[in-house]
Design an enzyme around this catalytic site. Structure first.
Site, PDB file in Angstrom:
ATOM      1  CG  HIS A   9     -25.379  72.628 -74.660  1.00 35.18           C
ATOM      2  ND1 HIS A   9     -26.749  72.468 -74.715  1.00 35.18           N
ATOM      3  CD2 HIS A   9     -24.877  71.947 -75.722  1.00 35.18           C
ATOM      4  CE1 HIS A   9     -27.060  71.712 -75.762  1.00 35.18           C
ATOM      5  NE2 HIS A   9     -25.941  71.387 -76.380  1.00 35.18           N
TER       6      HIS A   9
ATOM      7  CB  ALA B  12     -22.835  68.806 -77.173  1.00 32.24           C
TER       8      ALA B  12
ATOM      9  CG  ASN C  32     -29.372  62.551 -75.937  1.00 29.42           C
ATOM     10  OD1 ASN C  32     -30.180  61.903 -75.301  1.00 29.42           O
ATOM     11  ND2 ASN C  32     -29.192  62.385 -77.227  1.00 29.42           N
TER      12      ASN C  32
END
Length: 281
Positions: free
Chosen positions: A232, A134, A202
């Site tokens: 992120h 992601a 992750n």
């Protein structure tokens, strides 16, 4: 990345086994059937809950793909897609490598100290495949790691509902309903981040493995009622210069704790693996 040369010569389809038939494993299996049918076929499904595998088999529309054991899945596959995030994930991947199977890993957080697994793959002559997930910038981080990296910061911002069942939050008696503005839930090193937020971070493990600079990596996890997407932000400084990336991800339609981009990244990585064409570092 490409299948073995023998498969390439015969142009046979890569046999894919799906380990874990939840939201992520199911979406990957369906995408292989609809988008990669020229190069691959799902030949094995295994889940600790057989009902999930049986339900997925209805879409795969092939008989006898649900396996009664992990050993059966291994013997019926060339490539294993790991999508279980279980306490024994590390051992399951190790078994696949010992059986000389390539493995695509989704539960990257389980491999924060991944040197032994990577070494085993090299010894066995097989591949460990880790999608970017992601986040953006893994290609640049891998290149930058060839020289000195001075600092890496990952700031992950997620909606409050993404932390409702989190043990770290519960142990510290953090009342999520009382949060009114952006609040830092965690600020520390990557090992503690992965341990405390196994279903949320992750990407931190992926950065650690790509950078080979785990000791330079700082993780910040924040939440707020105003956050509607998973974001992120990565900052890297080193001998190469400075890198800043930011992704704002909608959640996966099947799993609100997973960013949709993470699943799309896995599917794209598999397509390149099947086709033998890799774009990017």
């Amino acid at each position: 990345m490409s299948p073995s040369s023998s498969k390439t010569k015969t142009k046979s389809k890569v046999r894919v086994g799906i380990l874990g038939c939840g939201a992520i494993g199911s979406r990957i299996a369906k995408s292989i059937k609809t988008q990669c049918q020229e190069h691959a076929v799902v030949t094995a499904l295994f889940d600790i809950n057989p009902a999930k595998a049986l339900n997925l088999q209805k879409f795969i529309t092939q008989k006898n793909v649900v396996k009664k054991s992990y050993a059966d899945l291994l013997s019926s596959s060339d490539l294993i897609v790991e999508a279980v995030n279980a306490p024994d994930t590390h051992q399951l991947v190790r078994q696949a490598l010992l059986a000389k199977k390539d493995v695509l890993i989704m539960s990257v957080g389980k491999f924060i100290g991944g040197a032994s697994i990577l070494k085993l793959a090299q010894q066995q002559g097989v591949k460990v495949i880790i999608p970017s997930g992601a986040i953006a910038g893994i290609d640049a981080i891998k290149a930058a790691s060839l020289q000195r990296i001075d600092r890496i910061t990952l700031t992950s911002r997620k909606p409050i509902y993404g932390f409702t069942d989190n043990a770290f939050v519960q142990e510290r008696k953090i009342n999520l309903s009382q949060i009114k503005k952006e609040t830092i839930l965690f600020d520390g090193n990557v090992r503690e981040a992965v341990k405390s937020f196994p279903q949320n971070i992750n990407v931190a493990a992926t950065i650690a493995l790509a950078s080979n600079a785990m000791d330079k990596l700082r993780i910040r996890i924040a939440t707020s009622p105003e956050f509607k997407v998973n974001s992120h932000e990565i900052e890297v400084e080193g001998e190469f210069g400075r890198l800043v990336t930011r992704t704002e991800n909608v959640v996966c339609p099947d799993n609100p704790k997973t960013s949709y981009l993470a699943v799309l990244s896995a599917i794209r990585t598999l397509k390149e693996y099947f086709q033998g064409v890799k774009i990017g570092t």
